[in-house]
Design a protein around this motif. Structure first.
Motif, PDB file in Angstrom:
ATOM      1  N   LEU A 210       0.843  -1.194   0.000  1.00  0.00           N
ATOM      2  CA  LEU A 210       0.000   0.000   0.000  1.00  0.00           C
ATOM      3  C   LEU A 210       0.879   1.244   0.000  1.00  0.00           C
ATOM      4  N   LEU A 211       0.583   2.171  -0.891  1.00  0.00           N
ATOM      5  CA  LEU A 211       1.233   3.483  -0.905  1.00  0.00           C
ATOM      6  C   LEU A 211       0.166   4.530  -1.149  1.00  0.00           C
ATOM      7  N   GLY A 212       0.067   5.479  -0.241  1.00  0.00           N
ATOM      8  CA  GLY A 212      -0.925   6.528  -0.385  1.00  0.00           C
ATOM      9  C   GLY A 212      -0.469   7.807   0.271  1.00  0.00           C
ATOM     10  N   SER A 213      -1.233   8.861   0.073  1.00  0.00           N
ATOM     11  CA  SER A 213      -0.916  10.153   0.666  1.00  0.00           C
ATOM     12  C   SER A 213      -2.129  10.680   1.422  1.00  0.00           C
ATOM     13  N   ILE A 214      -1.876  11.604   2.320  1.00  0.00           N
ATOM     14  CA  ILE A 214      -2.955  12.213   3.092  1.00  0.00           C
ATOM     15  C   ILE A 214      -2.529  13.601   3.541  1.00  0.00           C
ATOM     16  N   GLN A 215      -3.458  14.540   3.485  1.00  0.00           N
ATOM     17  CA  GLN A 215      -3.168  15.894   3.924  1.00  0.00           C
ATOM     18  C   GLN A 215      -3.083  15.941   5.445  1.00  0.00           C
ATOM     19  N   THR A 216      -2.176  16.751   5.935  1.00  0.00           N
ATOM     20  CA  THR A 216      -1.897  16.807   7.379  1.00  0.00           C
ATOM     21  C   THR A 216      -3.153  17.014   8.202  1.00  0.00           C
ATOM     22  N   GLN A 217      -4.019  17.931   7.781  1.00  0.00           N
ATOM     23  CA  GLN A 217      -5.204  18.258   8.575  1.00  0.00           C
ATOM     24  C   GLN A 217      -6.235  17.134   8.597  1.00  0.00           C
ATOM     25  N   LEU A 218      -6.062  16.151   7.696  1.00  0.00           N
ATOM     26  CA  LEU A 218      -7.016  15.041   7.636  1.00  0.00           C
ATOM     27  C   LEU A 218      -6.520  13.792   8.353  1.00  0.00           C
ATOM     28  N   VAL A 219      -5.301  13.853   8.893  1.00  0.00           N
ATOM     29  CA  VAL A 219      -4.734  12.688   9.582  1.00  0.00           C
ATOM     30  C   VAL A 219      -5.621  12.171  10.714  1.00  0.00           C
ATOM     31  N   PRO A 220      -6.254  13.059  11.528  1.00  0.00           N
ATOM     32  CA  PRO A 220      -7.110  12.545  12.607  1.00  0.00           C
ATOM     33  C   PRO A 220      -8.182  11.570  12.141  1.00  0.00           C
ATOM     34  N   LYS A 221      -8.606  11.683  10.861  1.00  0.00           N
ATOM     35  CA  LYS A 221      -9.603  10.742  10.343  1.00  0.00           C
ATOM     36  C   LYS A 221      -9.074   9.308  10.348  1.00  0.00           C
ATOM     37  N   LEU A 222      -7.777   9.167  10.150  1.00  0.00           N
ATOM     38  CA  LEU A 222      -7.189   7.824  10.157  1.00  0.00           C
ATOM     39  C   LEU A 222      -7.276   7.179  11.525  1.00  0.00           C
ATOM     40  N   PHE A 223      -7.251   8.006  12.573  1.00  0.00           N
ATOM     41  CA  PHE A 223      -7.229   7.493  13.943  1.00  0.00           C
ATOM     42  C   PHE A 223      -8.636   7.367  14.531  1.00  0.00           C
ATOM     43  N   ALA A 224      -9.641   7.841  13.820  1.00  0.00           N
ATOM     44  CA  ALA A 224     -10.999   7.869  14.360  1.00  0.00           C
ATOM     45  C   ALA A 224     -11.838   6.710  13.853  1.00  0.00           C
ATOM     46  N   ASN A 225     -13.004   6.564  14.474  1.00  0.00           N
ATOM     47  CA  ASN A 225     -14.052   5.640  14.015  1.00  0.00           C
ATOM     48  C   ASN A 225     -13.604   4.181  13.896  1.00  0.00           C
ATOM     49  N   GLY A 226     -12.751   3.763  14.809  1.00  0.00           N
ATOM     50  CA  GLY A 226     -12.394   2.344  14.870  1.00  0.00           C
ATOM     51  C   GLY A 226     -11.157   1.945  14.106  1.00  0.00           C
ATOM     52  N   ASN A 227     -10.592   2.845  13.292  1.00  0.00           N
ATOM     53  CA  ASN A 227      -9.393   2.484  12.527  1.00  0.00           C
ATOM     54  C   ASN A 227      -8.212   2.195  13.443  1.00  0.00           C
ATOM     55  N   LEU A 228      -8.132   2.922  14.547  1.00  0.00           N
ATOM     56  CA  LEU A 228      -7.036   2.688  15.490  1.00  0.00           C
ATOM     57  C   LEU A 228      -7.211   1.334  16.173  1.00  0.00           C
ATOM     58  N   GLU A 229      -8.442   1.035  16.587  1.00  0.00           N
ATOM     59  CA  GLU A 229      -8.705  -0.221  17.285  1.00  0.00           C
ATOM     60  C   GLU A 229      -8.469  -1.444  16.403  1.00  0.00           C
ATOM     61  N   SER A 230      -8.718  -1.319  15.115  1.00  0.00           N
ATOM     62  CA  SER A 230      -8.599  -2.475  14.223  1.00  0.00           C
ATOM     63  C   SER A 230      -7.155  -2.929  14.066  1.00  0.00           C
ATOM     64  N   GLY A 231      -6.210  -2.040  14.344  1.00  0.00           N
ATOM     65  CA  GLY A 231      -4.802  -2.394  14.206  1.00  0.00           C
ATOM     66  C   GLY A 231      -4.206  -2.014  12.866  1.00  0.00           C
ATOM     67  N   LEU A 232      -5.035  -1.465  11.963  1.00  0.00           N
ATOM     68  CA  LEU A 232      -4.534  -1.094  10.647  1.00  0.00           C
ATOM     69  C   LEU A 232      -3.495   0.019  10.747  1.00  0.00           C
ATOM     70  N   ILE A 233      -3.764   1.000  11.602  1.00  0.00           N
ATOM     71  CA  ILE A 233      -2.857   2.148  11.749  1.00  0.00           C
ATOM     72  C   ILE A 233      -1.460   1.690  12.151  1.00  0.00           C
ATOM     73  N   ASP A 234      -1.381   0.698  13.033  1.00  0.00           N
ATOM     74  CA  ASP A 234      -0.087   0.236  13.537  1.00  0.00           C
ATOM     75  C   ASP A 234       0.755  -0.434  12.466  1.00  0.00           C
ATOM     76  N   ARG A 235       0.143  -0.791  11.356  1.00  0.00           N
ATOM     77  CA  ARG A 235       0.865  -1.472  10.282  1.00  0.00           C
ATOM     78  C   ARG A 235       1.412  -0.509   9.230  1.00  0.00           C
TER      79      ARG A 235
END
Length: 430
Positions: A210-235
């Motif tokens: 996986l290779l992708g980009s994200i704007q700085t101000q939108l980073v919190p979306k990655l950590f919200a709504n269960g994405n952090l709990e799923s373990g995807l962020i840690d990978r």
């Protein structure tokens, strides 16, 4: 996060980056330096994109049997920055060789299909389309493309927030499938897809990148709504903006530099294809001193993990996996110019992989802290505090991550516990 602490972490990350670049072979190091000078592409963005290119080119053709597992070199990478920070140019430049190969394979596939259709042959006679990555595809298209290209499939995503929104939407079946695909694929588990209207299929091993980009101000979306709990962020290996070049060049990247990088990556592709045709995988072997260094590093990660805040602790656990992946990719980068892929993995290569692993941990600490401060109070409680409580973390851990005062944390912590108790009493856990 306090500006002073953030600046120190940025300085640490920049020091780590410079150390990494100093250890890279000239083919990659000069490519990064010249792209920075002549195209003003941040060094960290191009470095991360190069890792993706070599990771995808490696596929299941190379493995490393260490730590009690058979490890493969697939990586998930995210470039973080503002609009106009040259994230997309870095991604395109590093993967140009793969993209050209995909173009050629597509043209060959279309020609063959037209030839078959002009005769009495059936579609079953058409060879599978070869490709190294898909771009902004649906999950069904990505999985099917991976089935047709079992040794690897790169997922090229222009904007990761769209993918994160899908995954976090509980009513979006495609999002849950993406989440499962990426979580299982990280450790190269099987893919088993049952479909009603078309053929079902199963893969014993998977290799998504996986290779992708994200704007700085939108980073919190990655950590919200269960994405952090799923373990995807840690990978994910996150890459923050660290280097800037405000001087416009009158010339382009020297052709010899472009060719050196291109030839290095093409050497790997040719070698990988020969292994893929034979349906094999080359097991890399570490030298004795490389084994010792790796053992000591992983042991140190395990010891450090016990004293980290909860959100860092879980990322640390994935570092104990990513180090093996990075060793594979770094070995291929180091040996690709001379095609010496079967050489022992040297202690210098393991050291380079360790520096890289630590570099991404520093980046993660920066964005994790910034994301916590950017999330509104409701999301803050539902995501960070819930995760901290579920994983046995303390209020002290929260203070260390957020920089909030003891009184503020205690107030939010107790209110969140009260809300959870009330939901348990009423049976309303939604």
């Amino acid at each position: 996060m306090e500006p002073e602490k953030l600046n120190k972490q940025k300085e640490e990350a920049l020091t780590q980056l410079n150390r990494i670049l100093g250890k890279l072979p000239n083919e990659q190091k000069e490519f990064i330096e010249q792209a920075f000078i002549h195209r003003r592409i941040p060094k960290e963005y191009l470095f991360s994109s190069i890792l993706f290119a070599y990771s995808n080119a490696a596929g299941l053709a190379f493995n490393l049997k260490e730590g009690g597992y058979t490890n493969y070199g697939n990586l998930y990478i995210a470039l973080i920055g503002s609009r106009g920070d040259s994230k997309s140019p870095a991604m395109s430049l590093a993967t140009e060789v793969l993209n050209r190969s995909d173009h050629e394979a597509y043209e060959k596939f279309e020609r063959k299909k037209k030839e078959i259709q002009s005769t009495e042959s059936t579609d079953e006679d058409i060879e599978d389309r070869k490709q190294f990555f898909t771009q902004n595809s649906t999950i069904e298209a990505a999985m099917y493309a991976h089935f047709k290209n079992p040794y690897s499939l790169g997922n090229f995503v222009d904007e990761l927030t769209a993918l994160a929104d899908k995954i976090s939407n509980k009513n979006n079946s495609e999002g849950s499938q993406w989440n499962t695909f990426l979580l299982q694929g990280y450790t190269n588990q099987h893919i088993d897809i049952s479909r009603k209207t078309t053929d079902s299929y199963r893969m014993e091993l998977s290799f998504p990148t996986l290779l992708g980009s994200i704007q700085t101000q939108l980073v919190p979306k990655l950590f919200a709504n269960g994405n952090l709990e799923s373990g995807l962020i840690d990978r994910i290996l996150f890459t923050s903006r660290l280097t800037t070049n405000n001087k416009l060049s009158k010339s382009g990247i020297p052709e010899v530099i472009l060719n050196d990088y291109k030839n290095s990556l093409e050497n790997l592709l040719h070698y990988r294809k020969s292994i893929e045709v034979a349906k094999k995988s080359l097991a890399l072997v570490l030298s004795e001193d490389a084994q010792e260094l790796l053992h000591d590093y992983v042991q140190n990660l395990i010891i450090k993990q016990q004293h980290l805040p909860a959100i860092h602790k879980e990322y640390n656990s994935k570092m104990q996996i990513s180090i093996y992946k990075l060793i594979i990719v770094m070995h291929l980068i180091v040996t690709s110019a001379d095609k010496k892929f079967q050489n022992y993995v040297s202690v210098e290569t393991v050291d380079l992989a360790i520096c890289t692993n630590d570099f991404y941990f520093t980046n993660f600490k920066m964005i994790a802290s910034s994301s916590v401060n950017a999330i509104d109070e409701k999301s803050f409680k539902n995501e960070l505090f819930k995760k901290a409580i579920n994983n046995g973390a303390s209020q002290k851990d929260i203070i260390a991550i957020t920089g909030l005062s003891k009184g503020q944390v205690s107030k939010i912590w107790n209110k969140h516990l009260h809300d959870l108790e009330r939901k348990l009493e009423t049976g309303n856990l939604l």
